[in-house]
Design a protein around this motif. Structure first.
Motif, mmCIF file in Angstrom:
data_model
loop_
_atom_site.group_PDB
_atom_site.id
_atom_site.type_symbol
_atom_site.label_atom_id
_atom_site.label_comp_id
_atom_site.label_asym_id
_atom_site.label_seq_id
_atom_site.Cartn_x
_atom_site.Cartn_y
_atom_site.Cartn_z
ATOM 1 N N PRO A 168 0.897 -1.274 -0.027
ATOM 2 C CA PRO A 168 0.032 -0.008 -0.157
ATOM 3 C C PRO A 168 0.908 1.288 0.032
ATOM 4 C CG PRO A 168 -0.014 -1.252 2.049
ATOM 5 C CD PRO A 168 0.708 -1.990 1.231
ATOM 6 N N ALA A 169 0.250 2.221 -0.401
ATOM 7 C CA ALA A 169 1.109 3.635 -0.238
ATOM 8 C C ALA A 169 1.394 4.018 0.968
ATOM 9 C CB ALA A 169 0.006 4.735 -0.903
ATOM 10 N N ALA A 170 0.788 3.556 2.041
ATOM 11 C CA ALA A 170 1.395 3.834 3.203
ATOM 12 C C ALA A 170 2.348 3.073 3.733
ATOM 13 C CB ALA A 170 0.080 3.582 4.292
ATOM 14 N N ASP A 171 2.949 2.253 3.376
ATOM 15 C CA ASP A 171 4.046 1.488 3.364
ATOM 16 C C ASP A 171 5.338 2.339 3.386
ATOM 17 O OD1 ASP A 171 6.588 -0.324 2.880
ATOM 18 O OD2 ASP A 171 5.185 -1.624 3.607
ATOM 19 N N LEU A 172 6.106 2.368 4.319
ATOM 20 C CA LEU A 172 7.333 3.352 4.379
ATOM 21 C C LEU A 172 8.683 2.570 4.530
ATOM 22 C CD1 LEU A 172 5.721 5.709 7.387
ATOM 23 C CD2 LEU A 172 5.859 5.982 5.092
ATOM 24 N N SER A 173 8.595 1.437 3.741
ATOM 25 C CA SER A 173 10.054 0.896 3.668
ATOM 26 C C SER A 173 10.666 1.604 2.746
ATOM 27 C CB SER A 173 9.475 -0.499 2.950
ATOM 28 O OG SER A 173 8.941 -1.469 3.807
ATOM 29 N N GLY A 174 12.158 1.973 3.238
ATOM 30 C CA GLY A 174 13.027 2.489 2.568
ATOM 31 C C GLY A 174 12.919 4.110 2.687
ATOM 32 N N CYS A 175 12.065 4.608 3.442
ATOM 33 C CA CYS A 175 11.536 6.095 3.286
ATOM 34 C C CYS A 175 12.543 6.812 4.242
ATOM 35 C CB CYS A 175 10.262 6.292 3.444
ATOM 36 S SG CYS A 175 9.125 5.810 2.224
ATOM 37 N N GLY A 176 12.998 6.048 5.164
ATOM 38 C CA GLY A 176 13.979 6.970 6.119
ATOM 39 C C GLY A 176 12.953 7.566 7.083
ATOM 40 N N ARG A 177 13.871 8.626 7.684
ATOM 41 C CA ARG A 177 12.828 9.299 8.718
ATOM 42 C C ARG A 177 11.397 9.928 8.050
ATOM 43 N NH1 ARG A 177 16.567 11.023 13.086
ATOM 44 N NH2 ARG A 177 18.582 10.449 12.364
ATOM 45 N N THR A 178 10.377 10.017 8.728
ATOM 46 C CA THR A 178 9.002 10.617 8.363
ATOM 47 C C THR A 178 8.350 11.362 9.264
ATOM 48 O OG1 THR A 178 7.889 8.832 8.784
ATOM 49 C CG2 THR A 178 8.915 8.571 6.763
ATOM 50 N N VAL A 179 7.559 12.114 8.885
ATOM 51 C CA VAL A 179 6.498 12.856 9.781
ATOM 52 C C VAL A 179 5.258 13.023 8.956
ATOM 53 C CG1 VAL A 179 7.296 14.990 9.088
ATOM 54 C CG2 VAL A 179 6.182 14.619 11.254
ATOM 55 N N ASP A 180 4.191 12.924 9.505
ATOM 56 C CA ASP A 180 2.715 12.788 8.987
ATOM 57 C C ASP A 180 2.375 14.191 9.413
ATOM 58 O OD1 ASP A 180 2.660 10.015 7.934
ATOM 59 O OD2 ASP A 180 2.512 9.427 10.204
ATOM 60 N N LEU A 181 1.767 15.066 8.277
ATOM 61 C CA LEU A 181 0.871 16.256 8.502
ATOM 62 C C LEU A 181 -0.371 15.674 7.985
ATOM 63 C CD1 LEU A 181 3.233 18.475 6.216
ATOM 64 C CD2 LEU A 181 3.512 17.776 8.539
ATOM 65 N N VAL A 182 -1.201 15.863 9.136
ATOM 66 C CA VAL A 182 -2.769 15.423 9.173
ATOM 67 C C VAL A 182 -3.447 16.641 8.904
ATOM 68 C CG1 VAL A 182 -4.452 14.024 10.003
ATOM 69 C CG2 VAL A 182 -2.201 13.345 10.415
ATOM 70 N N GLY A 183 -4.329 16.762 7.867
ATOM 71 C CA GLY A 183 -5.099 17.963 7.610
ATOM 72 C C GLY A 183 -6.252 18.342 8.628
ATOM 73 N N THR A 184 -6.349 19.555 9.157
ATOM 74 C CA THR A 184 -7.512 19.966 10.028
ATOM 75 C C THR A 184 -8.422 20.867 9.399
ATOM 76 O OG1 THR A 184 -6.130 21.932 10.931
ATOM 77 C CG2 THR A 184 -5.665 19.672 11.943
ATOM 78 N N GLY A 185 -8.184 21.293 8.083
ATOM 79 C CA GLY A 185 -8.922 22.380 7.742
ATOM 80 C C GLY A 185 -8.363 23.598 7.695
ATOM 81 N N ASN A 186 -7.299 23.836 8.915
ATOM 82 C CA ASN A 186 -6.992 25.154 9.013
ATOM 83 C C ASN A 186 -5.228 25.151 8.832
ATOM 84 O OD1 ASN A 186 -9.064 26.316 10.190
ATOM 85 N ND2 ASN A 186 -8.824 24.500 11.803
ATOM 86 N N THR A 187 -4.738 26.244 8.839
ATOM 87 C CA THR A 187 -3.314 26.280 8.769
ATOM 88 C C THR A 187 -2.402 25.837 9.901
ATOM 89 O OG1 THR A 187 -3.446 28.067 7.107
ATOM 90 C CG2 THR A 187 -1.280 27.874 8.473
ATOM 91 N N GLU A 188 -1.567 24.683 9.841
ATOM 92 C CA GLU A 188 -0.911 24.280 11.066
ATOM 93 C C GLU A 188 0.479 24.378 10.863
ATOM 94 O OE1 GLU A 188 -2.786 23.543 13.758
ATOM 95 O OE2 GLU A 188 -4.511 22.975 12.859
ATOM 96 N N SER A 189 1.424 24.112 11.677
ATOM 97 C CA SER A 189 2.642 24.062 11.511
ATOM 98 C C SER A 189 3.620 22.969 12.424
ATOM 99 C CB SER A 189 3.243 25.581 11.833
ATOM 100 O OG SER A 189 3.028 25.796 13.199
ATOM 101 N N VAL A 190 4.682 22.737 11.883
ATOM 102 C CA VAL A 190 5.720 21.793 12.874
ATOM 103 C C VAL A 190 7.015 22.447 12.801
ATOM 104 C CG1 VAL A 190 5.750 20.340 10.607
ATOM 105 C CG2 VAL A 190 6.631 19.390 13.216
ATOM 106 N N ASP A 191 7.819 22.285 13.804
ATOM 107 C CA ASP A 191 9.242 22.651 13.959
ATOM 108 C C ASP A 191 9.845 21.007 13.494
ATOM 109 O OD1 ASP A 191 11.861 22.858 14.391
ATOM 110 O OD2 ASP A 191 11.511 23.832 16.483
ATOM 111 N N LEU A 192 10.482 21.072 12.478
ATOM 112 C CA LEU A 192 11.042 19.670 12.113
ATOM 113 C C LEU A 192 12.309 19.330 13.109
ATOM 114 C CD1 LEU A 192 11.245 19.754 8.205
ATOM 115 C CD2 LEU A 192 9.292 18.696 9.754
ATOM 116 N N GLN A 193 12.766 20.131 13.816
ATOM 117 C CA GLN A 193 13.764 19.677 14.777
ATOM 118 C C GLN A 193 13.451 19.038 16.020
ATOM 119 O OE1 GLN A 193 16.701 23.778 15.216
ATOM 120 N NE2 GLN A 193 14.578 24.401 15.006
#
Length: 432
Positions: free
Chosen positions: A94-119
């Motif tokens: 499935p497209a959700a399989d993260l094999s070989g993708c390395g580090r990841t982070v999921d951004l889940v939509g809320t309908g508003n502008t959100e943010s994340v500090d990758l550090q």
């Protein structure tokens, strides 16, 4: 059973660690990567409106591995996974399989502008590509964290992207053997999951992920279950009823919803001095069809049966309207094959009797109007008994002390069914 919506489900997920200053407002579907830890640094906008679900585009070379702050505005139910490596979806997975993708982070939509500090999520200067997809948040999610107390890198398993009853290896994911805490607040109480040490589900495991009960997280898998940094596979299962009674529901059709008509004609002579009964019969094998689709994600098989009841109308009209009683039967099996929609072709056989006047030639005509059912969601109720203490369940001593509760059942129905029948007779007197 709580009837969650995607809007309420997304609020149950752990909010990403965000910078202190608010991000710039974004249009829906935009993900913006900022090179430094401020909103005025070099910026790259990713427009997911141009992507199809399952796509994995590569970041522009000028911004490759060069993002610290991220702002995003995604509709509810849309997910963008930022990935360290450029990796196509593995064949047959499935497209959700993260094999070989390395580090990841999921951004889940809320309908508003959100943010994340990758550090804060171990993704600073790591973004090389992204995966865009649509998920069914109503199915819930399991959130995995690299550090205790829900900190560090994280990966979200959205159950709608994985078949129930199947063990999935995460042996080639970055987070394998690195999970230290876990949350499952968005699971409904008909779901359970197991995290396992080995790729095939064997070895030590953490079987405590259950949608029912009061515990919805483990802040330290090492302390809670001696399972720190061990997860290599997972499996989730739907909790199916031990017994179920679904209440039938009715569809009422009248001639006003006609899409077509079928006729049968009988002609003859009544030489008698008394009125004589004349029976007209119409049969058809393909004019009536009904497609029923269940909204219940736990169902693996669906059957429906239909019973017609005519309502008498004015004199000379055999039926002014027709009521169809629809009965549902669900099956639940540990199978990757799901048949949550079923089309039924219903044989039509109708006979009506009218009186032919004495001493006449007659023609009796039976008209059956076929009503088109536009797509519509019908709601009924189901009494269900479970072997586990689901929310609101009451122990039933008459049924093995299983936990009984009444739940809402919704199905979508479309098709064509007999909506009314009319029979009339035209007569001409015999001449001497």
């Amino acid at each position: 059973m709580t009837d969650n919506t995607p809007a309420t489900q997304v609020k149950l997920l752990t909010k990403l660690p965000a910078p202190a200053n608010a991000p710039p407002p974004l249009a829906s579907g935009i993900v913006s990567l900022f090179a430094d830890d401020n909103w005025n640094s070099q910026r790259l906008d990713l427009n997911t409106n141009d992507a199809s679900s399952g796509d994995r585009p590569t970041i522009k070379r000028s911004a490759l591995d060069n993002a610290t702050y991220v702002a995003f505005n995604l509709p509810i139910g849309k997910v963008v996974t930022l990935m360290d490596n450029v990796q196509p979806v593995p064949a047959g997975k499935p497209a959700a399989d993260l094999s070989g993708c390395g580090r990841t982070v999921d951004l889940v939509g809320t309908g508003n502008t959100e943010s994340v500090d990758l550090q804060s999520v171990n993704m600073n200067d790591c973004v090389s590509s992204f995966s865009f997809r649509e998920v069914d948040l109503n199915m819930g999610a399991i959130e995995l964290f690299e550090d205790a107390d829900f900190n560090g890198g994280r990966t979200t398993i959205f159950l709608s992207e994985w078949n129930s009853g199947v063990t999935y290896s995460i042996g080639d994911w970055w987070i394998t053997d690195a999970v230290s805490s876990v949350r499952w607040k968005s699971l409904n109480d008909r779901q359970a999951a197991v995290l396992a040490d080995n790729w095939d589900g064997s070895g030590d495991n953490f079987p405590n992920i259950k949608g029912w009960g009061g515990t919805k997280e483990s802040s330290d898998l090492g302390d809670d279950a001696s399972f720190n940094d061990q997860m290599s596979s997972f499996r989730w299962d739907g909790i199916v009823p031990a017994l179920e009674i679904i209440a039938p529901f009715n569809i009422v059709l009248s001639g006003g919803s006609t899409s077509s008509g079928l006729t049968s004609v009988v002609s003859g002579t009544n030489n008698s001095t008394l009125a004589q009964p004349v029976t007209v019969t119409l049969t058809n094998t393909d004019a009536q069809t009904l497609t029923v689709t269940t909204m219940d994600e736990q169902v693996t098989g669906l059957k429906s049966t239909q019973t017609m009841e005519e309502t008498a109308g004015d004199p000379g009209i055999a039926s002014a309207s027709t009521t169809w009683a629809i009965e549902l039967s669900y099956t639940y099996t540990q199978s990757t094959t799901k048949e949550t929609s079923g089309m039924t072709t219903i044989d039509l056989s109708i006979s009506q009797t009218v009186n032919a006047p004495p001493q006449c030639f007659y023609t009796a005509t039976l008209l059956v109007q076929i009503g088109k059912i536009p797509p519509k969601v019908y709601t009924t109720t189901a009494q269900r008994w479970y072997k586990v203490p689901v929310s609101g369940g009451v122990m039933d001593p008459l049924n093995n002390n299983w936990y009984q509760r009444v739940e809402s059942v919704s199905v979508s129905v479309t098709g064509s069914l007999a909506s009314s029948t009319t029979v009339n007779i035209v007569s001409t007197p015999l001449t001497s």
